[in-house]
Scaffold this active site. Structure first.
Site, PDB file in Angstrom:
ATOM      1  N   GLU A 133     -11.261   6.043   5.398  1.00 28.84           N
ATOM      2  CA  GLU A 133     -10.662   6.924   6.399  1.00 28.84           C
ATOM      3  C   GLU A 133     -11.639   7.194   7.534  1.00 28.84           C
ATOM      4  O   GLU A 133     -11.241   7.278   8.700  1.00 28.84           O
ATOM      5  CB  GLU A 133     -10.206   8.240   5.758  1.00 28.84           C
ATOM      6  N   TYR A 164       0.842  -1.203   0.000  1.00 37.03           N
ATOM      7  CA  TYR A 164       0.000   0.000   0.000  1.00 37.03           C
ATOM      8  C   TYR A 164       0.875   1.251   0.000  1.00 37.03           C
ATOM      9  O   TYR A 164       0.642   2.190  -0.759  1.00 37.03           O
ATOM     10  CB  TYR A 164      -0.923  -0.014   1.220  1.00 37.03           C
ATOM     11  N   TRP A 170      -4.636   2.271  10.840  1.00 36.54           N
ATOM     12  CA  TRP A 170      -4.868   2.124   9.411  1.00 36.54           C
ATOM     13  C   TRP A 170      -4.663   0.682   8.974  1.00 36.54           C
ATOM     14  O   TRP A 170      -5.332   0.199   8.055  1.00 36.54           O
ATOM     15  CB  TRP A 170      -3.956   3.064   8.622  1.00 36.54           C
TER      16      TRP A 170
END
Length: 200
Positions: free
Chosen positions: A48, A26, A56
């Site tokens: 988000e 990522y 995350w």
């Protein structure tokens, strides 16, 4: 026969180090890449917002679960979700089972559809239509918010979006390349900087 030299890992930002292969990929391929299209911008608004209060890595590991649960991030389909869908999603281990976040995702899809014009272009207008190119050497100096994220957060809240506080929006801006916060020592800093031109 000469021994092969070991493959050297590139120098990266510090935050993905120690993460799994998905996390590294990522960082290396997606984080900081300018997203000019509406679908990618909408997807990251969902993800988000789901991250609020969590790491995350947790959301990234559930990304495919979100894609399956929320109709491939199709706002038109999500906007039609009702109480039965909420009940179903509350039992889905592939996502964060938080009622407020689930209902906010449905509400955000409706707010997205209610927007008149190019939503992605509107978001980009808050950074002047081009990525902000920061030159930060240390992870501890990467900001959590900015005047741009403050303004965009305020705008989205007025339009009915939820889970769009300035910190969440700044993370969104980082993810979608609206701001380049790769450290100057990271191999992706220059690569993402080279991508920072809006398509014509």
């Amino acid at each position: 026969m000469a021994a092969r030299e070991p493959i050297r890992e590139p120098t990266r930002c510090t935050w993905p180090l120690g993460g799994n292969d998905l996390y590294i990929e990522y960082h290396d391929k997606e984080w900081g890449v300018p997203a000019w299209d509406e679908r990618t911008q909408f997807e990251f608004l969902i993800l988000e917002g789901a991250q609020a209060g969590l790491s995350w890595s947790t959301i990234l590991n559930k990304r495919e679960g979100y894609r399956a649960a929320f109709a491939g991030f199709d706002p038109e389909r999500i906007a039609k979700f009702g109480k039965r869908d909420v009940a179903r999603l509350m039992k889905d281990p592939g996502i964060v089972r938080n009622r407020l976040k689930i209902e906010a995702t449905i509400g955000n899809a409706k707010a997205f559809l209610a927007f008149q014009g190019d939503f992605a272009k509107h978001l980009w207008s808050f950074v002047g239509g081009q990525p902000i190119q920061n030159n930060i050497a240390e992870h501890g100096k990467v900001p959590a918010t900015s005047p741009e994220s403050d303004a965009l957060s305020k705008d989205l809240k007025k339009r009915g979006f939820r889970f769009v506080g300035s910190t969440i929006i700044y993370a969104h801006m980082q993810a979608t390349g609206m701001v380049n916060d790769h450290l100057t020592s990271c191999f992706r800093h220059k690569q993402c900087k080279a991508l920072g031109k809006a398509p014509r």
